[in-house]
Design an enzyme around this catalytic site. Sequence first.
Site, PDB file in Angstrom:
ATOM      1  N   HIS A 173       0.871  -1.169   0.000  1.00  0.00           N
ATOM      2  CA  HIS A 173       0.000   0.000   0.000  1.00  0.00           C
ATOM      3  C   HIS A 173       0.909   1.220   0.000  1.00  0.00           C
ATOM      4  O   HIS A 173       1.899   1.248   0.734  1.00  0.00           O
ATOM      5  CB  HIS A 173      -0.865  -0.005   1.262  1.00  0.00           C
ATOM      6  CG  HIS A 173      -1.712   1.207   1.465  1.00  0.00           C
ATOM      7  ND1 HIS A 173      -3.045   1.255   1.112  1.00  0.00           N
ATOM      8  CD2 HIS A 173      -1.429   2.427   2.006  1.00  0.00           C
ATOM      9  CE1 HIS A 173      -3.543   2.439   1.425  1.00  0.00           C
ATOM     10  NE2 HIS A 173      -2.578   3.178   1.958  1.00  0.00           N
ATOM     11  N   PHE A 174       0.613   2.222  -0.829  1.00  0.00           N
ATOM     12  CA  PHE A 174       1.458   3.411  -0.761  1.00  0.00           C
ATOM     13  C   PHE A 174       0.651   4.629  -0.350  1.00  0.00           C
ATOM     14  O   PHE A 174      -0.542   4.737  -0.615  1.00  0.00           O
ATOM     15  CB  PHE A 174       2.235   3.654  -2.066  1.00  0.00           C
ATOM     16  CG  PHE A 174       1.414   3.903  -3.291  1.00  0.00           C
ATOM     17  CD1 PHE A 174       0.799   5.127  -3.509  1.00  0.00           C
ATOM     18  CD2 PHE A 174       1.279   2.926  -4.268  1.00  0.00           C
ATOM     19  CE1 PHE A 174       0.070   5.380  -4.658  1.00  0.00           C
ATOM     20  CE2 PHE A 174       0.555   3.159  -5.421  1.00  0.00           C
ATOM     21  CZ  PHE A 174      -0.060   4.386  -5.610  1.00  0.00           C
ATOM     22  N   THR A 175       1.347   5.543   0.327  1.00  0.00           N
ATOM     23  CA  THR A 175       0.741   6.781   0.797  1.00  0.00           C
ATOM     24  C   THR A 175       1.794   7.874   0.782  1.00  0.00           C
ATOM     25  O   THR A 175       2.997   7.594   0.737  1.00  0.00           O
ATOM     26  CB  THR A 175       0.158   6.600   2.211  1.00  0.00           C
ATOM     27  OG1 THR A 175      -0.647   7.738   2.559  1.00  0.00           O
ATOM     28  CG2 THR A 175       1.264   6.447   3.255  1.00  0.00           C
TER      29      THR A 175
ATOM     30  N   ARG B 251     -15.091   4.068  -6.813  1.00  0.00           N
ATOM     31  CA  ARG B 251     -14.873   2.992  -5.846  1.00  0.00           C
ATOM     32  C   ARG B 251     -15.902   3.028  -4.717  1.00  0.00           C
ATOM     33  O   ARG B 251     -16.157   2.007  -4.084  1.00  0.00           O
ATOM     34  CB  ARG B 251     -13.444   3.087  -5.290  1.00  0.00           C
ATOM     35  CG  ARG B 251     -12.387   2.745  -6.331  1.00  0.00           C
ATOM     36  CD  ARG B 251     -10.992   3.079  -5.842  1.00  0.00           C
ATOM     37  NE  ARG B 251     -10.518   2.156  -4.844  1.00  0.00           N
ATOM     38  CZ  ARG B 251      -9.817   1.047  -5.086  1.00  0.00           C
ATOM     39  NH1 ARG B 251      -9.528   0.712  -6.341  1.00  0.00           N
ATOM     40  NH2 ARG B 251      -9.402   0.266  -4.119  1.00  0.00           N
TER      41      ARG B 251
ATOM     42  N   GLU C  67      -5.833  -6.197  -6.978  1.00  0.00           N
ATOM     43  CA  GLU C  67      -5.729  -5.683  -5.616  1.00  0.00           C
ATOM     44  C   GLU C  67      -6.024  -6.758  -4.565  1.00  0.00           C
ATOM     45  O   GLU C  67      -6.758  -7.712  -4.815  1.00  0.00           O
ATOM     46  CB  GLU C  67      -6.697  -4.515  -5.413  1.00  0.00           C
ATOM     47  CG  GLU C  67      -6.357  -3.273  -6.218  1.00  0.00           C
ATOM     48  CD  GLU C  67      -7.317  -2.131  -5.924  1.00  0.00           C
ATOM     49  OE1 GLU C  67      -7.473  -1.769  -4.734  1.00  0.00           O
ATOM     50  OE2 GLU C  67      -7.915  -1.610  -6.874  1.00  0.00           O
TER      51      GLU C  67
END
Length: 229
Positions: free
Chosen positions: A16-18, A55, A173
């Site tokens: 997961h990227f942030t 989404r 995902e």
Amino acid sequence: MATGTDSRPRPIWIMHFTHIDNLPRILKAGRLFSDAGVGPQLSTNVGAVEIKTHRRHRPVPCPPGGVVADYVPFYFAPCSPMMFRIACDHREGRQGCYPGGDDPLVYLLSTVEEVHAAGLPWVASDGNCAAGLTTFSTDFDELATLVDWPLMRAKVWKDIPEDMDRKRRRAAEFLVHREFPLHLLAGYAVRTAERREEVRQVLHDAGMIEPYVDVRPNWYYGYTRREVR
């Protein structure tokens, strides 16, 4: 299409990227929240508004159900189509988009096995959750053929004339329902040594003594802003 043989890695890494600016609040909360439940946790939002809106309305057709925005999203591979879009938006200086590019983004790393062993409800997809033909599964063994593992290992994932579905499949995902506790993380990854020191300082400030932060430049695009002539 996904392969019919079991070519999945062991363990199955998920990421997961942030934005680095979001780390202090994430660390304070001790968990990642779904888009539907994140509230003010994000200081810097790198997601596209239209994608997030979609989404929030895309149903997840298997338990625990709900919509895609009810889940914390992880990818099975770096250099995702989403990160490519972020890098290109920065390079082109596109108006109305997050402007900072992919350099300030931090990968948070875990494994499917950790999530599964912890008993957290999860759903996996065989491609981009926004696409109508994408399928979902909650069966751990089905991951062997659900995900196109050779494509996850490929450096180039763009569509080609003989296979116009590569981009969708590369965006497969692993979705964790509602929240993901940080104690299931194995470490972090960043683009440069300078970013590693920044992230280490943030983690130290949060009370982590020896955080594992790796430098993975090949997990990024790193495009610079084009000159306007």
